[in-house]
Design a protein around this motif. Structure first.
Motif, PDB file in Angstrom:
ATOM      1  N   PHE A  65      39.589  42.590  41.001  1.00  0.00           N
ATOM      2  CA  PHE A  65      39.067  42.798  42.357  1.00  0.00           C
ATOM      3  C   PHE A  65      38.986  44.274  42.709  1.00  0.00           C
ATOM      4  O   PHE A  65      38.069  44.704  43.419  1.00  0.00           O
ATOM      5  N   ALA A  66      39.921  45.076  42.215  1.00  0.00           N
ATOM      6  CA  ALA A  66      39.854  46.521  42.456  1.00  0.00           C
ATOM      7  C   ALA A  66      38.623  47.117  41.772  1.00  0.00           C
ATOM      8  O   ALA A  66      37.945  47.977  42.345  1.00  0.00           O
ATOM      9  N   THR A  67      38.324  46.641  40.562  1.00  0.00           N
ATOM     10  CA  THR A  67      37.143  47.131  39.848  1.00  0.00           C
ATOM     11  C   THR A  67      35.866  46.710  40.559  1.00  0.00           C
ATOM     12  O   THR A  67      34.940  47.518  40.724  1.00  0.00           O
TER      13      THR A  67
ATOM     14  N   GLU B 263      52.450  36.081  36.272  1.00  0.00           N
ATOM     15  CA  GLU B 263      52.464  37.524  36.533  1.00  0.00           C
ATOM     16  C   GLU B 263      51.276  38.220  35.877  1.00  0.00           C
ATOM     17  O   GLU B 263      50.664  39.108  36.471  1.00  0.00           O
ATOM     18  N   SER B 264      50.936  37.815  34.662  1.00  0.00           N
ATOM     19  CA  SER B 264      49.785  38.435  33.991  1.00  0.00           C
ATOM     20  C   SER B 264      48.478  38.106  34.715  1.00  0.00           C
ATOM     21  O   SER B 264      47.574  38.947  34.804  1.00  0.00           O
ATOM     22  N   SER B 265      48.373  36.893  35.262  1.00  0.00           N
ATOM     23  CA  SER B 265      47.171  36.533  36.032  1.00  0.00           C
ATOM     24  C   SER B 265      47.092  37.320  37.328  1.00  0.00           C
ATOM     25  O   SER B 265      46.009  37.707  37.758  1.00  0.00           O
ATOM     26  N   ARG B 266      48.222  37.572  37.939  1.00  0.00           N
ATOM     27  CA  ARG B 266      48.236  38.388  39.154  1.00  0.00           C
ATOM     28  C   ARG B 266      47.732  39.791  38.873  1.00  0.00           C
ATOM     29  O   ARG B 266      46.906  40.323  39.616  1.00  0.00           O
ATOM     30  N   ILE B 267      48.222  40.381  37.805  1.00  0.00           N
ATOM     31  CA  ILE B 267      47.806  41.743  37.457  1.00  0.00           C
ATOM     32  C   ILE B 267      46.328  41.779  37.110  1.00  0.00           C
ATOM     33  O   ILE B 267      45.582  42.660  37.567  1.00  0.00           O
ATOM     34  N   THR B 268      45.878  40.807  36.324  1.00  0.00           N
ATOM     35  CA  THR B 268      44.470  40.748  35.940  1.00  0.00           C
ATOM     36  C   THR B 268      43.576  40.571  37.161  1.00  0.00           C
ATOM     37  O   THR B 268      42.549  41.247  37.299  1.00  0.00           O
ATOM     38  N   THR B 269      43.962  39.670  38.058  1.00  0.00           N
ATOM     39  CA  THR B 269      43.177  39.438  39.266  1.00  0.00           C
ATOM     40  C   THR B 269      43.145  40.672  40.155  1.00  0.00           C
ATOM     41  O   THR B 269      42.088  41.034  40.689  1.00  0.00           O
ATOM     42  N   LYS B 270      44.281  41.317  40.292  1.00  0.00           N
ATOM     43  CA  LYS B 270      44.353  42.521  41.108  1.00  0.00           C
ATOM     44  C   LYS B 270      43.431  43.606  40.567  1.00  0.00           C
ATOM     45  O   LYS B 270      42.667  44.231  41.314  1.00  0.00           O
ATOM     46  N   HIS B 271      43.455  43.822  39.257  1.00  0.00           N
ATOM     47  CA  HIS B 271      42.600  44.840  38.641  1.00  0.00           C
ATOM     48  C   HIS B 271      41.123  44.451  38.692  1.00  0.00           C
ATOM     49  O   HIS B 271      40.261  45.307  38.873  1.00  0.00           O
TER      50      HIS B 271
ATOM     51  N   GLU C  40      31.422  49.848  46.014  1.00  0.00           N
ATOM     52  CA  GLU C  40      31.433  51.079  46.790  1.00  0.00           C
ATOM     53  C   GLU C  40      30.506  52.134  46.176  1.00  0.00           C
ATOM     54  O   GLU C  40      29.771  52.812  46.890  1.00  0.00           O
ATOM     55  N   ILE C  41      30.519  52.257  44.859  1.00  0.00           N
ATOM     56  CA  ILE C  41      29.628  53.198  44.185  1.00  0.00           C
ATOM     57  C   ILE C  41      28.176  52.815  44.446  1.00  0.00           C
ATOM     58  O   ILE C  41      27.328  53.673  44.738  1.00  0.00           O
ATOM     59  N   PHE C  42      27.859  51.534  44.349  1.00  0.00           N
ATOM     60  CA  PHE C  42      26.493  51.080  44.585  1.00  0.00           C
ATOM     61  C   PHE C  42      26.042  51.413  46.005  1.00  0.00           C
ATOM     62  O   PHE C  42      24.927  51.901  46.216  1.00  0.00           O
TER      63      PHE C  42
END
Length: 83
Positions: free
Chosen positions: A21-23, A11-19, A29-31
């Protein structure tokens, strides 16, 4: 992350991966928006457009028409399969 690997990580790896990729998505997008914005402020390109406005309007119209045709084809081909 693919749905095949989603259930094989903690579960912690899922959250870390999700964040992560979102970052990365946000930074990319900013670039892109900064690059397009800086490119739009290039004076030399505006001088070229003012020399031939008819060509610019024609190219823009053709591109817009092609984009609309592509979007319509995508909707007609793939939208029925969503239900």
């Amino acid at each position: 992350m693919s749905h095949y690997t989603w259930h094989n990580v903690t579960e912690s790896s899922r959250i870390t991966t999700k964040h992560a990729f979102a970052t990365l998505s946000f930074v990319a997008e900013i670039f892109i928006f900064l690059y397009v914005g800086m490119d739009a402020l290039d004076i030399e390109k505006w001088r070229f457009v003012s020399d031939s406005p008819g060509t610019s309007v024609a190219v823009s119209s053709i591109l817009l028409a092609l984009i609309m045709v592509g979007r319509a084809a995508f909707q007609l081909l793939f939208f029925p399969y969503h239900f």
